[in-house]
Scaffold this motif. Structure first.
Motif, mmCIF file in Angstrom:
data_model
loop_
_atom_site.group_PDB
_atom_site.id
_atom_site.type_symbol
_atom_site.label_atom_id
_atom_site.label_comp_id
_atom_site.label_asym_id
_atom_site.label_seq_id
_atom_site.Cartn_x
_atom_site.Cartn_y
_atom_site.Cartn_z
ATOM 1 N N GLN A 17 31.523 -21.101 9.019
ATOM 2 C CA GLN A 17 32.913 -20.744 9.531
ATOM 3 C C GLN A 17 33.226 -19.372 8.950
ATOM 4 O OE1 GLN A 17 35.764 -23.480 7.272
ATOM 5 N NE2 GLN A 17 35.044 -22.648 5.417
ATOM 6 N N HIS A 18 34.256 -18.675 9.759
ATOM 7 C CA HIS A 18 34.551 -17.340 9.618
ATOM 8 C C HIS A 18 35.991 -17.402 9.348
ATOM 9 C CE1 HIS A 18 30.460 -15.759 10.843
ATOM 10 N NE2 HIS A 18 30.617 -16.664 11.836
ATOM 11 N N VAL A 19 36.524 -16.540 8.475
ATOM 12 C CA VAL A 19 38.000 -16.168 8.472
ATOM 13 C C VAL A 19 38.349 -15.628 9.693
ATOM 14 C CG1 VAL A 19 37.955 -13.992 7.512
ATOM 15 C CG2 VAL A 19 39.835 -15.746 7.106
ATOM 16 N N CYS A 20 39.725 -16.256 10.322
ATOM 17 C CA CYS A 20 40.233 -15.745 11.553
ATOM 18 C C CYS A 20 40.552 -14.389 11.433
ATOM 19 C CB CYS A 20 41.361 -16.642 11.899
ATOM 20 S SG CYS A 20 41.690 -16.742 13.569
ATOM 21 N N GLU A 21 39.914 -13.454 12.124
ATOM 22 C CA GLU A 21 40.298 -12.101 11.933
ATOM 23 C C GLU A 21 41.557 -11.859 12.517
ATOM 24 O OE1 GLU A 21 37.719 -13.214 13.914
ATOM 25 O OE2 GLU A 21 35.788 -12.362 13.099
ATOM 26 N N ALA A 22 42.292 -10.654 11.944
ATOM 27 C CA ALA A 22 43.566 -10.211 12.488
ATOM 28 C C ALA A 22 43.417 -9.965 13.984
ATOM 29 C CB ALA A 22 44.057 -8.885 11.716
ATOM 30 N N GLY A 23 44.485 -10.522 14.624
ATOM 31 C CA GLY A 23 44.628 -10.427 16.045
ATOM 32 C C GLY A 23 44.146 -11.524 17.083
ATOM 33 N N TYR A 24 43.978 -12.481 16.023
ATOM 34 C CA TYR A 24 43.334 -13.846 16.440
ATOM 35 C C TYR A 24 44.252 -15.031 15.712
ATOM 36 C CZ TYR A 24 39.745 -11.210 18.811
ATOM 37 O OH TYR A 24 38.822 -10.503 19.421
ATOM 38 N N GLY B 169 63.518 -5.252 17.182
ATOM 39 C CA GLY B 169 63.643 -3.924 16.265
ATOM 40 C C GLY B 169 62.290 -3.687 15.653
ATOM 41 N N TYR B 170 61.183 -4.214 16.067
ATOM 42 C CA TYR B 170 59.998 -4.139 15.549
ATOM 43 C C TYR B 170 58.945 -4.310 16.916
ATOM 44 C CZ TYR B 170 60.945 -4.991 10.627
ATOM 45 O OH TYR B 170 61.517 -4.941 9.493
ATOM 46 N N TYR B 171 57.883 -3.697 16.597
ATOM 47 C CA TYR B 171 56.817 -3.725 17.649
ATOM 48 C C TYR B 171 55.448 -4.225 17.343
ATOM 49 C CZ TYR B 171 54.896 0.826 16.042
ATOM 50 O OH TYR B 171 54.497 1.829 15.130
ATOM 51 N N SER B 172 54.654 -4.717 17.919
ATOM 52 C CA SER B 172 53.307 -5.181 17.415
ATOM 53 C C SER B 172 52.540 -3.981 17.497
ATOM 54 C CB SER B 172 52.944 -6.285 18.537
ATOM 55 O OG SER B 172 52.648 -5.900 19.959
ATOM 56 N N ALA B 173 51.273 -4.177 16.662
ATOM 57 C CA ALA B 173 50.641 -3.129 16.276
ATOM 58 C C ALA B 173 49.233 -3.701 15.719
ATOM 59 C CB ALA B 173 51.062 -2.054 15.303
ATOM 60 N N PRO B 174 48.108 -2.769 15.826
ATOM 61 C CA PRO B 174 48.397 -1.165 16.326
ATOM 62 C C PRO B 174 48.310 -1.078 17.670
ATOM 63 C CG PRO B 174 45.838 -1.965 15.292
ATOM 64 C CD PRO B 174 46.818 -3.144 15.089
ATOM 65 N N LEU B 175 48.879 -0.095 18.260
ATOM 66 C CA LEU B 175 49.084 0.250 19.603
ATOM 67 C C LEU B 175 47.569 0.542 20.287
ATOM 68 C CD1 LEU B 175 52.252 2.361 19.600
ATOM 69 C CD2 LEU B 175 51.803 0.029 19.920
ATOM 70 N N THR B 176 46.362 0.790 19.198
ATOM 71 C CA THR B 176 45.220 1.118 19.896
ATOM 72 C C THR B 176 44.276 -0.027 20.201
ATOM 73 O OG1 THR B 176 44.383 1.255 17.663
ATOM 74 C CG2 THR B 176 44.959 3.523 18.507
ATOM 75 N N VAL B 177 44.736 -1.356 19.911
ATOM 76 C CA VAL B 177 44.125 -2.365 20.391
ATOM 77 C C VAL B 177 44.852 -3.089 21.556
ATOM 78 C CG1 VAL B 177 43.483 -2.774 18.011
ATOM 79 C CG2 VAL B 177 45.543 -3.998 18.798
ATOM 80 N N PRO B 178 43.992 -4.041 22.516
ATOM 81 C CA PRO B 178 44.550 -4.700 23.295
ATOM 82 C C PRO B 178 46.107 -5.446 22.890
ATOM 83 C CG PRO B 178 42.291 -5.199 23.594
ATOM 84 C CD PRO B 178 42.745 -4.356 22.195
ATOM 85 N N LYS C 295 51.916 -8.873 23.550
ATOM 86 C CA LYS C 295 52.528 -7.908 22.840
ATOM 87 C C LYS C 295 53.737 -8.463 22.052
ATOM 88 C CE LYS C 295 54.505 -5.589 26.721
ATOM 89 N NZ LYS C 295 54.497 -4.277 27.516
ATOM 90 N N ALA C 296 54.278 -9.441 22.539
ATOM 91 C CA ALA C 296 55.541 -9.899 21.944
ATOM 92 C C ALA C 296 55.155 -10.669 20.396
ATOM 93 C CB ALA C 296 56.353 -10.939 22.718
ATOM 94 N N LEU C 297 53.779 -11.139 20.190
ATOM 95 C CA LEU C 297 53.211 -11.807 19.170
ATOM 96 C C LEU C 297 52.089 -10.999 18.363
ATOM 97 C CD1 LEU C 297 52.099 -14.799 21.553
ATOM 98 C CD2 LEU C 297 54.340 -14.615 20.172
ATOM 99 N N TYR C 298 52.276 -11.710 17.110
ATOM 100 C CA TYR C 298 51.153 -10.738 16.196
ATOM 101 C C TYR C 298 50.406 -11.964 15.432
ATOM 102 C CZ TYR C 298 54.487 -10.893 12.266
ATOM 103 O OH TYR C 298 55.308 -11.103 11.441
ATOM 104 N N TRP D 218 41.268 -18.044 19.028
ATOM 105 C CA TRP D 218 42.038 -17.744 20.352
ATOM 106 C C TRP D 218 42.646 -16.303 20.162
ATOM 107 C CZ3 TRP D 218 41.979 -21.391 24.158
ATOM 108 C CH2 TRP D 218 41.624 -22.406 23.660
ATOM 109 N N ASN D 219 42.763 -15.518 21.278
ATOM 110 C CA ASN D 219 43.492 -14.347 21.387
ATOM 111 C C ASN D 219 44.949 -14.605 20.905
ATOM 112 O OD1 ASN D 219 41.374 -12.437 22.096
ATOM 113 N ND2 ASN D 219 41.839 -13.124 24.191
ATOM 114 N N CYS D 220 45.299 -13.596 20.205
ATOM 115 C CA CYS D 220 47.053 -13.648 19.962
ATOM 116 C C CYS D 220 47.886 -14.155 20.830
ATOM 117 C CB CYS D 220 47.342 -12.610 18.984
ATOM 118 S SG CYS D 220 48.738 -12.985 17.726
ATOM 119 N N GLY D 221 47.759 -13.565 21.897
ATOM 120 C CA GLY D 221 48.423 -13.682 23.063
ATOM 121 C C GLY D 221 49.048 -12.693 23.962
#
Length: 372
Positions: free
Chosen positions: A105-112, A142-151, A125-128, A120-123
């Motif tokens: 088992q692996h810890v779920c990486e950031a972005g999933y 008033g916030y945006y999802s990041a980083p902008l360099t990833v899908p 740009k309205a989600l993180y 699962w993919n997070c989904g």
């Protein structure tokens, strides 16, 4: 070998230790859970070895792949005696292996996010999804999802919107042209408000005085996205502010002419400038510039030269002694012999017509004299 029969004593026979067992001191034992015995006559509790990763082996197993681990929500390391449920916020792996034979088992990486051992993919740009997420989080206004360099499907954090921008539904946009954003966390295109008069604000501006309007031929009303060129026959205003900070245009005033936003006095009594003039006009002969009570530098109309006067270069002059000037004269006229200037009630220097010499008199040079 083990002694037989196993259910009685004394034992009188012996048999080879079967698969799935090991035998010591004449006794037969099941291979421990997590191991397997694939051949006869084993004599160690380790039997043939540990169960293969991705499978589990109950007590007495005969194959290294005795039972498939089960599904994505469980995993079986090497030597597993049962399927282990995947921890919340983790997923089973390796991902390239069969879903029924996961062994880690692996810890779920950031972005999933991970549910029931599935990543699962997070989904959008309205989600993180931070690390170890079990469900996507909605990005705050008033916030945006990041980083902008990833899908956009794999954003891992939310970041407060920077000045000059507004953020909605996880996306960051420039403040709209004509507006500015001076603070963080803005949520609409109007941002902090409209650009100040005398200035213009391009997209993404951070102050209400982002750019000076730029010169006497330009003006910038409140909320300008760009400078506006002054209309022909208008000038920029107010005149009391710096030429780089004009914010309105006005029709050229009577008595002035206007070129490229500059208002200039008409220039002398021999010129006149009606409202909206783009150049000064010369006063025709026989006319006088007006109004006469205004400064000679600021005239905006012409009037027919009145009787008794002659008009040249926009000025009005008395006709003079022994001269006559009909209405519209541009120079005094000599009175013919035998006539006198009139009317008699007019001032001597403001005569406008000629009259026959009175009987008993003779007239010469505009003067009437006794016959003698």
């Amino acid at each position: 070998m083990y002694s037989t029969p196993e259910d009685s004593y004394p034992r009188t026979g012996e048999q080879n230790c079967p698969r799935g067992y090991y035998c010591q001191a004449g006794l037969r034992y099941s291979c421990p859970a997590g191991t397997y015995g694939s051949q006869e006559r084993l004599n160690s509790p380790s039997c043939s070895g540990n169960c293969t990763a991705g499978y589990y082996c109950p007590e007495g197993s005969t194959m290294a792949t005795q039972k498939n681990c089960g599904s994505t929500n469980v995993y079986c390391p090497a030597g597993a005696s049962y399927s282990t449920p995947v921890t919340e916020g983790y997923y089973s792996g390796p991902l390239e292996s069969s879903t029924v034979n996961r062994y880690e088992q692996h810890v779920c990486e950031a972005g999933y996010y991970c549910v029931s051992g599935v990543r699962w993919n997070c989904g959008s740009k309205a989600l993180y999804c931070p690390q170890q997420s079990t469900h996507p989080l909605v990005v705050d206004e008033g916030y945006y999802s990041a980083p902008l360099t990833v899908p956009v499907t794999n954003r891992k954090e939310q970041v407060i919107c920077s000045p000059g921008h507004y953020c909605t539904a996880g996306s960051m946009y420039n403040c709209t042209a004509g507006n500015y954003g001076s603070t963080t966390g803005l949520t609409t295109g109007e941002c902090s408000g409209k650009c100040n008069q005398g200035y213009y604000c391009m997209e993404g501006s951070t102050t209400p005085t982002q750019q000076k309007c730029g010169g006497i031929e330009w003006y910038c009303p409140k909320g300008s996205a760009h400078p506006t060129r002054v209309t022909k026959s208008y000038y920029t205003a107010p005149l009391t502010v710096d030429v780089d900070l004009r914010y309105e245009q006005r029709i050229c005033d009577a008595g002035y002419f206007c070129i490229n936003g500059t208002r200039t006095e008409c220039g002398g009594r021999n010129y006149y400038c009606p409202e909206g003039s783009v150049e000064r006009r010369e006063v025709p002969k026989g006319y006088v510039s007006g109004p006469e009570e205004s400064s000679e530098m600021i005239r905006w109309e012409i009037n027919y030269c009145p009787a008794g006067f002659y008009c040249v270069n926009g000025g009005k002059n008395e006709c003079g002694v022994n001269k006559y000037c009909p209405e519209g004269s541009s120079s005094p006229k000599d009175v013919p012999e035998g006539y006198i200037a009139g009317p008699e009630v007019a001032i001597e220097t403001q005569k406008s017509l000629i009259m026959n010499c009175t009987e008993g008199y003779y007239c010469s040079g505009g003067a009437m004299m006794d016959c003698g």
